[in-house]
Design a protein around this motif. Sequence first.
Motif, PDB file in Angstrom:
ATOM      1  N   SER A   1       1.842   2.437   3.436  1.00 25.05           N
ATOM      2  CA  SER A   1       2.804   1.646   4.210  1.00 25.05           C
ATOM      3  C   SER A   1       3.854   2.546   4.874  1.00 25.05           C
ATOM      4  O   SER A   1       4.107   3.669   4.429  1.00 25.05           O
ATOM      5  CB  SER A   1       3.495   0.641   3.281  1.00 25.05           C
ATOM      6  OG  SER A   1       4.605   0.032   3.920  1.00 25.05           O
TER       7      SER A   1
ATOM      8  N   SER B   1       0.832  -1.202   0.000  1.00 22.48           N
ATOM      9  CA  SER B   1       0.000   0.000   0.000  1.00 22.48           C
ATOM     10  C   SER B   1       0.870   1.256   0.000  1.00 22.48           C
ATOM     11  O   SER B   1       1.962   1.272   0.587  1.00 22.48           O
ATOM     12  CB  SER B   1      -0.898   0.008   1.241  1.00 22.48           C
ATOM     13  OG  SER B   1      -1.520   1.262   1.404  1.00 22.48           O
TER      14      SER B   1
ATOM     15  N   GLY C   1      -5.790   3.537  -0.219  1.00 23.31           N
ATOM     16  CA  GLY C   1      -4.853   2.816   0.646  1.00 23.31           C
ATOM     17  C   GLY C   1      -4.885   1.316   0.458  1.00 23.31           C
ATOM     18  O   GLY C   1      -3.881   0.636   0.654  1.00 23.31           O
ATOM     19  N   GLY C   2      -6.042   0.773   0.053  1.00 18.06           N
ATOM     20  CA  GLY C   2      -6.173  -0.672  -0.092  1.00 18.06           C
ATOM     21  C   GLY C   2      -5.727  -1.213  -1.429  1.00 18.06           C
ATOM     22  O   GLY C   2      -5.653  -2.433  -1.614  1.00 18.06           O
TER      23      GLY C   2
ATOM     24  N   SER D   1      -3.035  -1.701  -4.642  1.00 18.30           N
ATOM     25  CA  SER D   1      -1.614  -1.663  -4.987  1.00 18.30           C
ATOM     26  C   SER D   1      -1.366  -0.492  -5.932  1.00 18.30           C
ATOM     27  O   SER D   1      -2.202  -0.182  -6.781  1.00 18.30           O
ATOM     28  CB  SER D   1      -1.190  -2.965  -5.671  1.00 18.30           C
ATOM     29  OG  SER D   1      -1.313  -4.060  -4.789  1.00 18.30           O
TER      30      SER D   1
END
Length: 348
Positions: free
Chosen positions: A57, A54, A237-238, A240
């Motif tokens: 991260s 993400s 955010g979820g 890739s």
Amino acid sequence: MTNVTSFPGRKITVDASKKLYFGGTAYLGLQQHKQFLKVYIDNIKKYGTNYGASRKSNIKISVYDKAEKYLAKIVNSEACVTVSSGYLAGQLVCDYFKSEGHSLFYAPNSHIALHQQKTKNYTTYKELANAIDNYLKISNIPPVIFLDSIDFNGLNYPSFIGLQKLPLDKIIVVADDSHALGLSLNNGAGCYSQLKELKPKELLVCSSLGKGFAIQAGAIFGGSKRIEELKNTAFFGGASPATPANLATLLNADAIYTKRQKKLQQHILLFLEGIQTKDKFSYMPNHAAFTYNDQKITTYLEKHNIIVTSFNYPDKDSPTMSRIVLSAHHKKKDINKLITLINTLYNL
């Protein structure tokens, strides 16, 4: 349907026969360009083939911020955020505004990437204008209008006449710029600045980076505050991100892009100077796509070993979409052959 076993570039092999290809969306023809591939492969060696973490991260790769600042500068927007595809860019913006309670309206010919839950386009801008007027009488929440900057029917770029008839000071405009960004028109900047000059209440632009920049990624452009809000969603955010190798290639290939944009522009001018049946085509200034309805063109060109884009789009029940697409990977002799055949078809 024609199946091929390699990338459909300047030529494709069909039934063991080589044919010229004037279709697709590889406008700059970089997907098999040796110098561009070297830049791309070098970046794959540095960043790897994929990055599935993400963007939220605790480990961050600096190339994302660099690429987003670079893209925002090209487009002349306050900010930019990248995602893995143009489709995801459109869906992220749709999801965001819907979750915020805005009503979504779709201009004629808007792309399916901007749609959710079987929403439909308005057939005309007059119908859209009436719907917006009725909505504004009962709601203070700004409506959001989605459109394609390049709609291949001349309703939007270059003049955006239909859009200008709407009360834009009360409307949030979201435009898909996938067929303009990175191309020769507006020096690769797409239509963001043109749309901004119309003074909508707010402007966001979504785009694939595959058509103009030949990398698998998408981008959203807009004001800094709104872009930060999009980056803070679970949707963003979820998911890739685009692979860092792709975005590094975007940064490293600037000189290649500029050269290919100029070459594409030369091809467009050559075609327009030579073709004697411009009335058979729908096209836009400085754009490489020439849409037509006369299916004799498709059949005649195929008979003479030229394949163009021609299929039912976006689904099997849709009308046939036929289009000649010029690319920077074509040669002058290819364009001249195309011109001669079309002029001969109409006995000119």
